[in-house]
Design an enzyme around this catalytic site. Structure first.
Site, PDB file in Angstrom:
ATOM      1  N   ARG A 208       0.822  -1.213   0.000  1.00  0.00           N
ATOM      2  CA  ARG A 208       0.000   0.000   0.000  1.00  0.00           C
ATOM      3  C   ARG A 208       0.856   1.264   0.000  1.00  0.00           C
ATOM      4  NH1 ARG A 208      -2.264  -3.654  -1.088  1.00  0.00           N
ATOM      5  NH2 ARG A 208      -4.203  -4.555  -0.300  1.00  0.00           N
TER       6      ARG A 208
ATOM      7  N   SER B   1     -11.077   0.082   3.480  1.00  0.00           N
ATOM      8  CA  SER B   1     -10.316  -0.231   4.696  1.00  0.00           C
ATOM      9  C   SER B   1      -9.627   1.034   5.193  1.00  0.00           C
ATOM     10  CB  SER B   1      -9.275  -1.316   4.409  1.00  0.00           C
ATOM     11  OG  SER B   1      -9.913  -2.513   4.030  1.00  0.00           O
TER      12      SER B   1
ATOM     13  N   GLU C 230      -5.046   4.449   6.133  1.00  0.00           N
ATOM     14  CA  GLU C 230      -4.772   4.294   4.704  1.00  0.00           C
ATOM     15  C   GLU C 230      -5.197   5.521   3.910  1.00  0.00           C
ATOM     16  OE1 GLU C 230      -5.964   1.203   1.104  1.00  0.00           O
ATOM     17  OE2 GLU C 230      -5.682   0.460   3.132  1.00  0.00           O
TER      18      GLU C 230
END
Length: 373
Positions: A170, A259, A365
């Site tokens: 990520r 998420s 995130e």
């Protein structure tokens, strides 16, 4: 801000983000071509104004006060296939503003394999290399060949190859210039503005090997099996629907950034300490925190497991205005009337609760604009 045909627009950022919160920018402009995008960014930078580039808005949480600068809304389009030879694979170049799931649907229809497990992810194609978007055993780092960018420092178009992007879980060098050591104070936009992304896909009607257990179960195949692309896509979409991860205006469980926290990657000794703390808290009969493949000497574990075992179950915070999804503990959701402050308060509660319970600090995130945890 109208040179090259770009359109001045009046938006609340709540209208442009999947979380559906955020006040207005001081100024906004919508661009539909690469030249307009470059000109809008250059003009904003020359004026010394803060810059926010908005694609699909699926990875942004914007302050209730809005943004004190120019928001450039990217609506560029185009999918080109300069090379579709069976020997060399299929080269597909996608404009940054293309809707990502439309790109995946096109790949499945054309029998281009390699991104089918990324079905249903909201947002634009240009955002995918920034945080190395991934799901169900695939990530875009596996297929990205190069990214064309506007370099705001060097004031030129550059081509960055996969090695230049330093992909990790990520993360990429593009994201580093928003949140990492290369980021200037207050940055919300990377040094490199994505113009287009070139993927190298495989000409086959079969998916890449299925690497996610729940997906294999849904398809009724063994891990590592390959299935028709359309079946793989539908199975992924069903998995995402089950978790409230396919956008639906009528379902507040989908009013989220997906998420909210990444899965922690811990040094092996810290994971061992986590196992000890979990056993002390939950009892020796509870299975230890999950382990996923990671770099040597580290262990990736599950943020969802930590959140749930710290006492924040599905639906925590209901009826709202902000709550964890009733389908998936990793999603922080707007129940219809939430403000950014409500979502930040919930994120802090969850992060701090996990840290207190297990000694692990979760990392958000989405990019926070005018906000901090």
């Amino acid at each position: 801000m109208t040179d090259g045909g770009a359109s001045p627009t009046a938006y609340s950022l709540a209208e442009l983000t999947t979380m559906r919160v955020g006040g207005p920018p001081r100024r906004s402009v919508t661009v539909t071509s690469e030249s307009e995008l470059i000109e809008a960014v250059r003009t904003t930078d020359e004026a010394g104004e803060p810059l926010l580039v908005v694609g699909g808005g699926s990875n942004l949480l914007v302050a209730d006060d809005g943004f004190p600068g120019t928001a450039v809304v990217v609506r560029t389009s185009g999918i080109e296939v300069p090379d579709a030879s069976a020997c060399g694979g299929v080269t597909v170049t996608v404009a940054a503003g293309e809707v990502w799931d439309d790109v995946v649907a096109r790949a499945v229809e054309e029998a281009w394999s390699g991104i089918e497990a990324l079905s249903g992810i909201p947002g634009s194609a240009g955002a995918t290399p920034v945080q190395n978007v991934g799901a169900y055993g695939q990530e875009v780092a596996q297929t990205i060949a190069q990214v064309r960018v506007w370099d705001r420092v060097e004031q030129r178009v550059r081509t960055m190859f996969a090695a230049d992007l330093r992909f990790s879980y990520r993360h990429s060098v593009l994201k580093d210039s928003i949140v990492g050591p290369d980021a200037p104070a207050g940055a919300v936009t990377p040094r490199h503005i994505v113009l287009s992304v070139t993927f190298s896909l495989r000409p086959t009607e079969l998916s890449q090997p299925v690497r996610y257990a729940a997906l294999a179960d849904g398809l009724e195949v063994e891990l590592g099996a390959r299935v028709p692309l359309a079946e793989a896509r539908e199975a992924v979409l069903q998995q995402r629907r089950n978790r409230g991860m396919v956008l639906d205006p009528a379902d507040h469980d989908t009013w989220s950034c997906g998420s909210f926290f990444t899965n922690p990657i811990l040094p092996a000794h810290e994971y061992a300490e986590l196992v000890t703390r979990a056993a002390e808290r939950l009892g020796p009969d509870v299975p230890p925190p999950p382990q996923y493949p990671s770099a040597e000497g580290t262990v990736k574990t599950s943020a969802a497991w930590l959140i749930d075992r710290a006492g924040f179950g599905k639906g925590h915070g209901l009826p709202g205005p902000a709550a964890l999804s009733s389908k998936h503990t990793l999603a922080l959701t707007n129940r219809g009337s939430a403000r950014a402050a409500d979502l930040v308060a919930l994120a802090r509660e969850v992060r701090d609760g996990v840290r207190e319970a297990f000694g692990v600090t979760l990392v958000n995130e989405p990019v926070l604009v005018g906000l901090s945890l």
